[in-house]
Design an enzyme around this catalytic site. Structure first.
Site, PDB file in Angstrom:
ATOM      1  N   ASP A 144       0.816  -1.181   0.551  1.00  0.00           N
ATOM      2  CA  ASP A 144      -0.134   0.153   0.060  1.00  0.00           C
ATOM      3  C   ASP A 144       1.404   1.668  -0.395  1.00  0.00           C
ATOM      4  O   ASP A 144       1.860   1.582   0.431  1.00  0.00           O
ATOM      5  CB  ASP A 144      -0.868  -0.263   1.467  1.00  0.00           C
ATOM      6  CG  ASP A 144      -2.047   1.037   1.438  1.00  0.00           C
ATOM      7  OD1 ASP A 144      -1.535   2.439   0.554  1.00  0.00           O
ATOM      8  OD2 ASP A 144      -3.062   0.911   1.193  1.00  0.00           O
ATOM      9  N   HIS A 145       0.803   1.942  -1.251  1.00  0.00           N
ATOM     10  CA  HIS A 145       2.056   2.588  -1.426  1.00  0.00           C
ATOM     11  C   HIS A 145       1.891   3.842  -0.659  1.00  0.00           C
ATOM     12  O   HIS A 145       2.983   4.709  -0.116  1.00  0.00           O
ATOM     13  CB  HIS A 145       2.298   3.203  -2.316  1.00  0.00           C
ATOM     14  CG  HIS A 145       1.620   4.145  -3.257  1.00  0.00           C
ATOM     15  ND1 HIS A 145       0.457   3.573  -3.779  1.00  0.00           N
ATOM     16  CD2 HIS A 145       1.247   5.523  -3.280  1.00  0.00           C
ATOM     17  CE1 HIS A 145      -0.747   4.745  -4.033  1.00  0.00           C
ATOM     18  NE2 HIS A 145      -0.126   5.818  -4.077  1.00  0.00           N
ATOM     19  N   HIS A 167      -5.939   2.748   1.676  1.00  0.00           N
ATOM     20  CA  HIS A 167      -5.616   3.672   1.926  1.00  0.00           C
ATOM     21  C   HIS A 167      -5.828   4.081   3.279  1.00  0.00           C
ATOM     22  O   HIS A 167      -4.875   4.773   3.749  1.00  0.00           O
ATOM     23  CB  HIS A 167      -5.222   4.738   0.790  1.00  0.00           C
ATOM     24  CG  HIS A 167      -4.644   3.980  -0.492  1.00  0.00           C
ATOM     25  ND1 HIS A 167      -3.136   3.356  -0.430  1.00  0.00           N
ATOM     26  CD2 HIS A 167      -4.774   4.216  -1.855  1.00  0.00           C
ATOM     27  CE1 HIS A 167      -3.214   2.731  -2.125  1.00  0.00           C
ATOM     28  NE2 HIS A 167      -4.009   3.813  -2.513  1.00  0.00           N
TER      29      HIS A 167
END
Ligand code: NAP
Length: 484
Positions: A177-178, A240
């Site tokens: 999950d960047h 996110h």
């Protein structure tokens, strides 16, 4: 201030989907920037793998073009690109067939760290995992990296986890999950757990509410088909925003290690109350002068998919009972910004009287743009007779605080890929976390479907549907402005 770059061990990294959009925009330019920064040892190897027929020379040209388009870095000097390209190879591989696998196996050096980045659709994850084993390319120390979306509900996420677990241990699986790779997100933990100042106040006794807003100015663009089946809830909230919520709300882990941190995040997700329908507003951007609107973009004039969602969330535990979390995300809003605002309660009594005004402290954590933190502190308004109070920000912009070295701070993907090579899973989602997040999200989406709910239309360039303002106003609160 001098930033230290600690080189990783030499590695072989295979990027399945090496010709795809994500590899070209993020992964390959990011690896190049880490190479320029001196973090990647010269004897490492990066192998692109996809169905398209290319030889190594052609693929190097694709990589060079991607780096030109999507950015080298300040530390990259003339000549470094040629050097980097020498580390690049390519094999034509079919994830669902036998083409290319023996050749790929002959190139991956098993005596080094090896990592396999699945930058392909999730439908191929199981095939890739199975073939890595069939062709004896992976051992107990190999790592696999998988991209979002990790499922579209609990059942599909469980099936994906099971297909990977057949061949890889959880300690080998890096679910990206960047958002977790963003510098400010890690700073959130540093600020909370590295200072004495905040943690004693970090609970419902002192915090009135917390807002998390992730606003985009772009619409669905070319991803209309995918997005219409997904929507803001699946595309943004389940992953996110949920991760940000966990980091803000979790208890202090005993140490900064992968399982200690992820155990605490999981407890937050499990403590989330189900969300009442009147605590959620869904929106869809309508047509405007410069835009055809969501339904045209997704090619469905009756689409009920949301491009915006705002919600009020309650966490049922000792720390947070009574402090609501308001989450909001959407496309085609008036500014591109991601921000967390911690709104502290008013002082219990004003010694200055009503005419001085009442103010409360706010901590704003900006993820983008201009990563940094601002703390509003109440002081006396200067130069006024008597005592009037005013808020002034104590502003810590990371770019200013870190000076010229900030250019060397890796972007989220760079940071996360280096963590894979280091074997550090702290900033990656564990399988049970992902499943717990879906278990909480599924009933919300099922409720919309069962009620045939149609999202509220909102104007492009706005703050979202007016119902979202009304929802928070019912609690006597307002959204913090979406602004750069
Ligand atoms: P993409 O541009 O469609 O690229 C897909 C890649 O997969 C191509 O390199 C394609 O190469 C390869 N591929 C497809 N079928 C294959 C097969 N049978 N065997 C081997 N390779 C195959 O997709 P993307 O945008 O890069 O996205 C990749 C993954 O990352 C997806 O799961 C996506 O949801 C996720 N993701 C993407 C972004 C983004 O910004 N793009 C952001 C977050 C997550 P050939 O056509 O040559 O086979």
């Amino acid at each position: 201030m001098v930033s230290r770059v600690i080189p990783v061990e030499p590695f072989d990294l295979v990027i399945f989907g090496g010709t795809g959009d994500l590899a070209r925009r993020k992964i390959l330019p990011g690896l190049f920037r880490r190479y320029c920064a001196g973090q990647i040892p010269a004897d490492s190897q990066i192998i692109g793998a996809a169905r398209s027929e290319h030889d190594a020379t052609e693929f190097r040209a694709i990589v060079a073009e991607a780096i030109r388009e999507f950015g080298g870095g300040k530390a990259c000097e003339d000549g470094t690109l040629d050097e980097f390209l020498q580390r690049i190879d390519y094999v034509t591989v079919d994830a669902r067939g036998d083409t290319g696998w023996s050749e790929l196996a002959s190139k991956v050096r098993k005596d080094l760290i090896n990592a396999f980045y699945f930058s392909v659709g999730p439908g191929l994850f199981g095939d890739l995992a199975e073939r890595l084993h069939r062709y004896d390319m992976a051992d107990d120390d190999s790592r696999i990296v998988v991209e979002k979306p990790f499922g579209r509900d609990l059942a599909t996420a469980k099936a994906l986890n099971a297909s990977l677990a057949k061949h890889f241990d959880e300690t080998q699986i890096y679910r990206i999950d960047h958002y977790l790779g963003k510098e400010t997100v890690q700073n959130l933990m540093a600020v909370r757990f590295g200072n004495m100042l905040f943690e004693p106040l970090w609970n419902s006794q002192y915090i009135d509410h917390i807002q998390i807003s992730v606003a985009e100015t772009v619409g669905v663009g070319g991803r209309g088909g995918y997005y219409d089946k997904s929507g803001a809830m699946r595309d943004m909230v389940q992953n996110h925003l949920m991760q940000l919520l966990c980091l803000i709300a979790m208890e202090p882990p005993a140490k900064f290690d992968p399982d200690a941190v992820r155990d605490e995040k999981l407890k937050v997700i499990r403590a989330l109350d189900p969300v009442e329908p009147h605590h959620i507003v869904r929106g869809q951007y309508g047509p405007s002068a410069d835009d055809d609107g969501f339904r045209t973009h997704v090619g469905d004039p009756a689409s009920k998919t949301e491009s915006f969602v705002a919600m009020k969330i309650a966490i049922s535990n000792w720390r947070w009972a009574g402090t609501p979390f308001y989450l909001r995300t959407g496309k085609k809003l008036k500014a591109r910004t991601s921000e967390i605002t911690v709104v502290f309660k008013d002082a219990p009594h004003s010694i200055f009287g009503a005419e001085a005004g009442r103010h409360n402290n706010e901590l704003r954590i900006r993820l983008q743009p201009n990563e940094g933190m601002t703390l509003d502190v109440t002081i006396k308004e200067p130069g006024q007779g008597g005592m009037r109070l005013v808020d002034v920000p104590l502003d810590m912009s990371f770019a200013e605080a870190l000076g010229p070295n900030v250019a060397e701070v890796p972007d989220a993907y760079e940071r996360l890929i280096m963590d894979v090579i280091r074997g550090n899973q702290t900033l990656f989602m564990r399988g049970d976390e992902v499943e717990a997040a879906w278990a909480w999200t599924d009933p919300i989406i099922e409720g919309w479907q069962a009620r045939g709910e149609v999202p509220k239309t909102y104007d492009s360039g706005s703050d979202g549907p007016t119902d979202a303002m009304a929802m928070i106003a019912r609690d006597g609160r307002i959204w913090r402005e979406i602004k750069l």
